[in-house]
Design a protein around this motif. Structure first.
Motif, PDB file in Angstrom:
ATOM      1  N   ALA A  76     -96.325 -13.084 -69.380  1.00 24.27           N
ATOM      2  CA  ALA A  76     -97.212 -13.738 -70.346  1.00 24.27           C
ATOM      3  C   ALA A  76     -98.354 -14.460 -69.644  1.00 24.27           C
ATOM      4  O   ALA A  76     -99.513 -14.405 -70.080  1.00 24.27           O
ATOM      5  N   ILE A  77     -98.054 -15.131 -68.539  1.00 24.52           N
ATOM      6  CA  ILE A  77     -99.104 -15.836 -67.797  1.00 24.52           C
ATOM      7  C   ILE A  77    -100.096 -14.844 -67.199  1.00 24.52           C
ATOM      8  O   ILE A  77    -101.320 -15.058 -67.252  1.00 24.52           O
ATOM      9  N   GLU A  78     -99.602 -13.731 -66.637  1.00 24.03           N
ATOM     10  CA  GLU A  78    -100.513 -12.733 -66.086  1.00 24.03           C
ATOM     11  C   GLU A  78    -101.374 -12.115 -67.179  1.00 24.03           C
ATOM     12  O   GLU A  78    -102.558 -11.807 -66.958  1.00 24.03           O
ATOM     13  N   LEU A  79    -100.817 -11.933 -68.354  1.00 20.79           N
ATOM     14  CA  LEU A  79    -101.588 -11.369 -69.457  1.00 20.79           C
ATOM     15  C   LEU A  79    -102.697 -12.308 -69.907  1.00 20.79           C
ATOM     16  O   LEU A  79    -103.814 -11.900 -70.193  1.00 20.79           O
ATOM     17  N   VAL A  80    -102.386 -13.601 -69.946  1.00 16.96           N
ATOM     18  CA  VAL A  80    -103.400 -14.581 -70.336  1.00 16.96           C
ATOM     19  C   VAL A  80    -104.495 -14.680 -69.274  1.00 16.96           C
ATOM     20  O   VAL A  80    -105.690 -14.730 -69.583  1.00 16.96           O
ATOM     21  N   GLU A  81    -104.101 -14.671 -67.995  1.00 17.27           N
ATOM     22  CA  GLU A  81    -105.096 -14.779 -66.930  1.00 17.27           C
ATOM     23  C   GLU A  81    -105.988 -13.551 -66.850  1.00 17.27           C
ATOM     24  O   GLU A  81    -107.168 -13.656 -66.488  1.00 17.27           O
TER      25      GLU A  81
END
Length: 837
Positions: free
Chosen positions: A612-617
């Protein structure tokens, strides 16, 4: 005459200089310390006074531009107070505004009026933190420039470039007439080394480390002892044969020098091996050796240093020195485990104040290091143990933001420390005192390389006898070539006392030479050698749920195999430790329901959060539907715990009966049984007879198959109506029935019969009248009968037991049917198109 308070007088205008008291007056303050002494102390200890900077007395660069320091002074009762400038060197800076000294002659020593009273230069007030900030800024700029220019980073390692920068900066400082700062041992061991070791220990790949722990310990303990004594003994021989300049160096001094220079440096190994991206096995072997050999180095260093003060070394001293190795190593591990457990337990109660969570990790780890150094234990072992113990429990308790803070702060802190270490190695090389002896320095460098190569070859030959995955010659070369030396050896050499070791400058010169050779020559050539030898490199792959499931499955499978074989190996004890951790430790150190969460579920939540964090970044959050993830659902509405199902209560007798059954049947697999060995199996006496019986049976079946092939009648190929009319028209007499055709046997097979051809025994085919009995009416109508072979009884052998078809008449019938006889000669009236073509 007792000093009295000065009478109030008219004060000068705000910002003017106040008159100073006369020299030697009764109210004059004590004279200040000489400026030269403060300047010399600051130049000699630029780093050791880091924490004492605010407490140092000020020292102005110019007497006229020095702003006074402000300290509170008591005011007489009943008088109004204000602020005015104090006399130079006076400790009292706050005085009443309407006061002047009683001495009229003090006006002659008043400071001149400044155009801007507020402004001034006070470099000594900010000297230490200002210079520290400049050094860190220089280190960061050099690190940035190294990665910005790809042509430099692909050829020269980062550590080499930083040492060159230190040499240039040190030469520049010395060229302008100043004394360059030297890397003090206390600064290195107390402030620069702990961040690097904590970062390595906290993020240590625990699975690879534990699987190769035996190999790492052999290289770290036995290999370091071999290098120290081999190098120390040979250097003692060189000193005895090297001439008058080396004859006075004794055996203990050479052994001490060998213990200093023999240890592999973790800072240098990290700096070089992380750039070449070597595979996990070689990286953990070399880096693990550099971490664990600290205990051996500390013991040998302090042991030989103490022995140098003794008049005579006895056997008891040697035995106590050998036992001190276990005390230092195991004591450091024990201290680290204690602080790690305390840190994990403290993180249970930080759910309401998340800001201080990272601080607990840093403080408890640093306290573990300092506590170990307090008793001369291995501080590096304490840091590694505390990081490894606290990490799984702390990460289960702290928030994701705290985890990110710990990760990036440790990486930043260790990177800055590593950069400063290599820069100050270069600066200290320029600033230190050196004594060059060609014989001693070249012999040290040569014997270091020989000892490393011989130690790796001999130990690897012994280790490969017990390893499943053998170390290849390429791996051995990389392990031997990767034994780099660094700042730890330099700092230990700098700690030597001139009183007992008057050859300290020569030792430091040889140590710096070995460090520069290993870092520059071996560090710069190891990357092309890895490419030339085609050594396997590290593969950057992300762990998945599938990989985690299969890893746990194989662990359980190997544990079960060890239990069945009765061999209590690595996986058995690992399973015991995991069970103990899950049953007792997690409940005490992990808060809430996370202590009962299965490992796969915890890993799934961790992977989901990371994705999820990689997708947001990456900016791809707008491309997916706005569905609430499971993580956000848990954060917003925590799921209620399922109601536990009430289990029916068992009686005491029933429960005891079940336990007895389980104890008698399941516990037997845990007992120590004889391990499987193919050399100890008992041979079966009937095995040879069974093999011969099977071979004869196979030959008989092959013979039956050949006979069946002879008895097989090929099916008549159907012709088209045109071909049939052509044959009949060419010779009508050839297709008329013969007079003796009624006596030929006819094979009749029911096409609707469920019996397959394999179930029909063609050997039992008998024409009418061949069995010696008169034919029955049914046989007269059916012609040749095909009988189904009856199955043999379970207790008989169908090979050696004679059947009904083994009579002499049946054998003659088989020979008759298998031999078709001579082929008749073609007649003159043969049709043009033969029948069956």
């Amino acid at each position: 005459m007792c000093p009295a308070p000065r009478p109030p007088q008219l004060a000068p205008a705000l910002g003017g200089a106040a008159p100073a008291p006369a020299a030697g007056g009764p109210s004059a303050p004590p004279p200040p310390a000489p400026a030269a002494m403060g300047a010399a102390a600051l130049r000699a200890l630029p780093w050791a006074l880091l924490l004492l900077g605010p407490l140092l007395p000020g020292q102005g660069l110019q007497a006229n531009s020095e702003p006074p320091q402000r300290h509170p002074a008591p005011l007489p009762a009943g008088e109004s107070g204000g602020f005015t400038t104090a006399p130079p060197g006076s400790a009292q800076e706050i005085m009443p505004l309407h006061r002047q000294p009683a001495n009229a002659s003090a006006e002659e020593h008043a400071k001149p009026r400044k155009a801007f009273p507020v402004l001034g230069i006070d470099y000594t007030h900010v000297r230490i933190p200002f210079e520290i900030s400049l050094w860190i800024l220089l280190a960061c700029l050099m690190k940035l420039g190294f990665h910005v220019i790809p042509s430099v980073s692909s050829i020269v390692p980062e550590s080499c470039l930083l040492i060159v920068v230190g040499l240039l900066v040190g030469g520049l400082i010395k060229g302008v007439g100043e004394k360059p700062p030297i890397l003090k041992s206390d600064i290195f061991f107390l402030f620069l080394l702990p961040p690097i070791i904590l970062d390595a220990g906290y993020f240590l790949p625990l699975r690879q480390f534990t699987e190769n722990l035996g190999t790492i310990l052999i290289f770290a303990v036995v290999g370091t002892l071999w290098n120290a004594f081999f190098l120390g003994g040979l250097m003692y021989a060189v000193c005895q044969l090297g001439g008058p300049g080396l004859n006075h160096i004794g055996l203990l001094a050479n052994l001490l020098f060998g213990s200093i220079i023999s240890a592999v440096d973790p800072v240098a190994v990290l700096a070089v091996f992380e750039e070449i991206h070597i595979n996990e096995l070689l990286h953990i072997l070399v880096f693990g050796e550099s971490l664990l050999n600290d205990a051996v180095t500390v013991v040998l260093y302090h042991l030989f240093e103490e022995f140098a003060n003794f008049e005579q070394v006895t056997i008891i001293d040697i035995i106590l020195g050998f036992l001190s190795f276990f005390v230092v190593s195991l004591g450091g591990v024990f201290v680290g485990v204690i602080y790690g457990v305390i840190a994990a337990f403290t993180s249970r109660f930080t759910s309401h104040i998340r800001v201080i969570e990272p601080l607990f990790v840093f403080l408890y780890s640093y306290m573990a290091y300092l506590s170990a150094e307090l008793f001369h234990l291995s501080g590096i072992m304490a840091l590694i143990a505390s990081g490894v113990v606290m990490r799984p429990y702390v990460e289960a308790n702290i928030s994701h933001k705290s985890h990110t803070t710990i990760k990036y702060f440790l990486k930043m802190w260790s990177s800055v420390s590593e950069t400063l270490i290599f820069i100050f190695l270069g600066v200290s090389t320029v600033a230190g005192h050196h004594y060059w002896n060609w014989t001693f320095v070249i012999s040290t460098l040569l014997f270091c390389l020989i000892a490393r190569v011989l130690g790796v070859l001999v130990l690897t030959w012994f280790i490969n006898k017990f390893r499943i995955v053998k170390l290849t010659p390429k791996d051995q070369f990389i392990i031997a070539y990767g034994g780099l030396r660094g700042a730890i050896a330099f700092s230990l050499g700098y700690l030597l006392d001139y009183k007992h070791f008057d050859m300290r400058d020569m030792f430091l010169t040889a140590i710096i030479t070995v460090i520069f050779f290993t870092v520059f020559v071996q560090g710069m050539t190891i990357r092309p050698l890895v490419d030339l030898l085609a050594v396997k490199k590290k593969q950057e792959t992300k762990r998945s749920i599938n990989e985690e499931i299969h890893t746990q499955f194989l662990d359980h499978l190997l544990t079960g195999i060890e239990d069945i074989c009765g061999h209590y190996g690595h996986h058995h004890w690992k399973d015991k430790l995991n069970r103990f951790n899950k049953k007792y430790v997690k409940k005490c150190l992990i808060a809430g329901e996370r202590s009962k969460e299965p490992q796969l579920i915890a890993f799934y939540h961790k992977m989901e959060m990371k994705q999820a964090i990689e997708l947001v970044e990456s900016g791809g959050i707008g491309k997916i539907p706005s569905a609430v993830s499971t993580v956000s659902i848990q954060n917003i509405n925590p799921k209620t715990l399922p109601v536990e199902r009430a289990l029916p209560a068992l009686s005491k007798d029933k429960e005891e009966e079940i336990r007895k059954i389980l104890r008698n049947n399941l516990q037997k697999t845990r007992q120590r049984v004889r391990s499987y060995n193919r050399h100890t199996l008992v041979a079966d006496p009937y095995e040879e007879a069974w093999n011969q019986m099977l071979l004869r049976r196979q030959k008989v079946r092959q013979l039956e198959q050949k006979m069946n092939n002879y008895l097989t009648v090929p099916a008549h190929r159907l012709d088209s109506p045109t071909m049939s009319r052509a044959r009949i028209g060419s010779d009508p007499l050839a297709y008329e029935p013969k007079a003796d055709s009624e006596n030929l046997p006819i094979i009749t097979i029911d096409p609707a019969s469920p019996q397959s051809p394999e179930s029909v025994d063609l050997m039992n085919e008998e024409p009418k009248g061949c069995s010696g009995l008169p034919p029955s009416p049914e046989e007269d109508e059916e012609g040749l009968v095909m009988r189904v072979k009856e199955p043999s009884s379970p207790g008989t052998d169908d090979v050696f037991t004679p059947g009904t078809g083994d009579s002499p008449s049946n054998q003659r019938m088989l020979r008759c049917l298998s031999d078709p006889g001579p082929r008749p000669e073609p007649e003159e009236g043969e049709p043009f198109i033969p029948k069956g073509q």
